[in-house]
Scaffold this active site. Structure first.
Site, short mmCIF file in Angstrom:
data_model
loop_
_atom_site.label_atom_id
_atom_site.label_comp_id
_atom_site.label_asym_id
_atom_site.label_seq_id
_atom_site.Cartn_x
_atom_site.Cartn_y
_atom_site.Cartn_z
CG ASP A 1 -2.95 4.60 0.96
OD1 ASP A 1 -3.12 3.78 1.89
OD2 ASP A 1 -3.80 5.45 0.63
CD GLU B 1 -4.32 -0.12 1.28
OE1 GLU B 1 -5.05 -0.36 2.27
OE2 GLU B 1 -4.27 0.99 0.73
#
Length: 494
Positions: A204, A241
């Site tokens: 993330d 990401e």
């Protein structure tokens, strides 16, 4: 010094090459994001549905303790309190059991890991009982202190790479990944997950961390656990990401040497095409020509948990379960096309973009309810259980690495192509019928269209397609049909 640098470069290269391997079991492809599902439910889904239907992997929501927020929004799971494996999805024992059960049926686990930051102010206690003081950057559950964070500042200029990587994303306390103690704690967390049998990670907010720091962390990770069926020396698959739509200081190319990236341009572009803003005929050169990262560096998707809510990138062009006909067409195209590593979204229904998953009491996550036609209810959408999607995972497995051949288009929004001599698909996004004799590339015979139905024994529950000895077939796709796509493959021959 030069020799030392060369050795470091070679080591990073070895790390990088390993991190592009998905570690899928042979003959399988495609992962599904079971967003906010409980570990026990995922384990059962691996055994009852994902394994039998050829899915290769499952991406799970963050596994570590997060801040408990009022009204329990989905995004609370992106606010870490500690690295204890205790969330609304279950505890460490349940997670470990899930990974083991999924691996046993050929379905790999990919964990959404959050180590760019810790919780923002207001996140004072966690799902595992830990307490924290985000305002003073104290997280005793790890433990982290203010020494482990970057100075407090806000991100308001995405053309300033230093600000994007050293300041706080929406007030989330920004960890300093260049700090050796932080690196130790992150590696400890990821290695623990590797011990439990996971196959890789979605990192993330990778865009908000320095690539050099990530290279150190990735390079220190242990190899995958051979007790779970991984080959000796296998490294975790890493997908980062990185939202890069162009025009910012930070580019995905800074990360593709370290692992794969979430290719948001794919989501944006496929949405524009199937919403009718671009013509299907232009898909003939789908891939890097559209500005995507290399195929083995691209995790591709129609939508994800962020952009289906208007977060992230893509805006109103993103297709979601709320426009099912176009969504199924885009998903079928993604799964039929050899480009990238596809991930299918599996959502819960929402009307408010902060809304969390269905619960039994406002806090505890409810299990999905399964209907006789494989679909879900109880607030769960389960796109991965839509026939038009799971049958295309089987299509992808059937065609393997065969190349695209026999491309046909009508100069507008009707296209068709084969994958070698193993599969054939046709799409109609025009407002008039597709009715043509097309070259399928397939051996002569009668095939079950796996979009309108499924092969059941020697019969088909949907439409059938007759392929002649010359490989040609009459293909009909009415513009008013429920599905604007037709697909046949060698394993659906009657």
């Amino acid at each position: 010094m030069f020799l030392a640098k060369s050795i470091v470069c070679l080591a990073l290269l070895a790390v990088a090459n390993a991190q592009f391997d998905t570690n899928y079991a042979s003959g399988r492809s495609g992962m599904v994001h079971l967003f906010e599902w409980k570990w026990d439910d995922i384990a059962a889904e691996c055994e009852n549905f994902l394994g039998p239907n050829g899915f290769a992997g499952v991406q799970v929501s963050p596994v570590n303790e997060n801040a408990v927020k009022d009204s329990r929004p989905w995004w609370e799971r992106y606010q870490p309190i500690s690295y204890k494996l205790e969330t609304r999805s279950g505890n460490e024992q349940q997670f470990a059991s899930m990974v083991k059960r999924c691996n046993a049926v050929g379905v790999r686990t990919y964990v959404d890991v959050v180590f760019n930051h810790m919780a923002a102010d207001g996140g004072t206690y966690g799902t595992g009982g830990s307490t924290a003081s985000p305002s003073t950057k104290s997280f005793p559950g790890v433990p982290y202190s203010s020494l482990d964070f970057n100075p407090t500042c806000s991100i308001n200029n995405y053309n300033d790479a230093n600000q994007v990587r050293n300041c706080e994303l929406v007030g989330l306390r920004d960890l300093n990944q260049g700090n050796s103690y932080v690196q130790d704690k992150v590696v400890e967390f990821l290695d623990h997950l590797i011990d439990l049998g996971v196959a890789g990670f979605r990192v993330d907010a990778a865009k908000h961390m320095w690539p050099a720091d990530l290279a150190v962390i990735y390079g220190r990770l242990k190899t995958l656990n051979t007790d779970h069926g991984f080959n000796s020396g296998s490294k975790a698959y890493i997908v980062q990401e990185v939202i890069d739509m162009g025009g910012e200081a930070i580019s995905k190319s800074e990360y593709t040497g370290l692992g794969a990236v979430t290719e948001f341009r794919h989501s944006d572009s496929i949405g524009k095409v199937f919403r009718g803003k671009d013509q299907l005929q232009y898909l003939t050169n789908w891939g890097t020509a559209w500005g995507f990262a290399a195929s083995d560096r691209s995790l591709v998707f129609v939508d994800n948990h962020d952009n289906q809510r208007g977060h992230g990138a893509g805006g109103a062009d993103v297709l979601t379960y709320k426009v099912p006909k176009q969504y199924k067409m885009a998903s079928a195209f993604m799964l039929a096309h050899p480009f990238g590593t596809p991930r299918v979204m599996s959502s819960f229904s929402f009307s408010d973009t902060d809304q969390g998953p269905p619960t039994t009491d406002g806090h505890n996550i409810a299990s999905p309810v399964f209907n006789s036609d494989n679909s879900c209810s109880g607030g769960w959408v389960c796109e991965h259980r839509w026939r038009q999607i799971y049958n295309m995972v089987a299509f992808r497995n059937a065609v393997g690495s065969d190349a695209i051949q026999n491309w046909w288009d009508n100069g507008s929004n009707q296209i068709a192509f084969s994958r070698g001599s193993r599969g054939f698909v046709a799409f109609n996004n025009d407002n008039y019928d597709l009715n043509s004799s097309l070259q399928t590339g397939l051996p002569a015979g009668t095939y079950c269209d796996v979009i309108s139905g499924s092969k059941s024994g020697s019969s088909c529950t949907g439409k059938t397609v007759s392929v002649g000895s010359d490989g040609r077939a009459s293909i009909y796709l009415g513009s008013s049909e429920d599905d604007g796509v037709l697909a046949i493959h060698v394993n659906a021959k009657l």
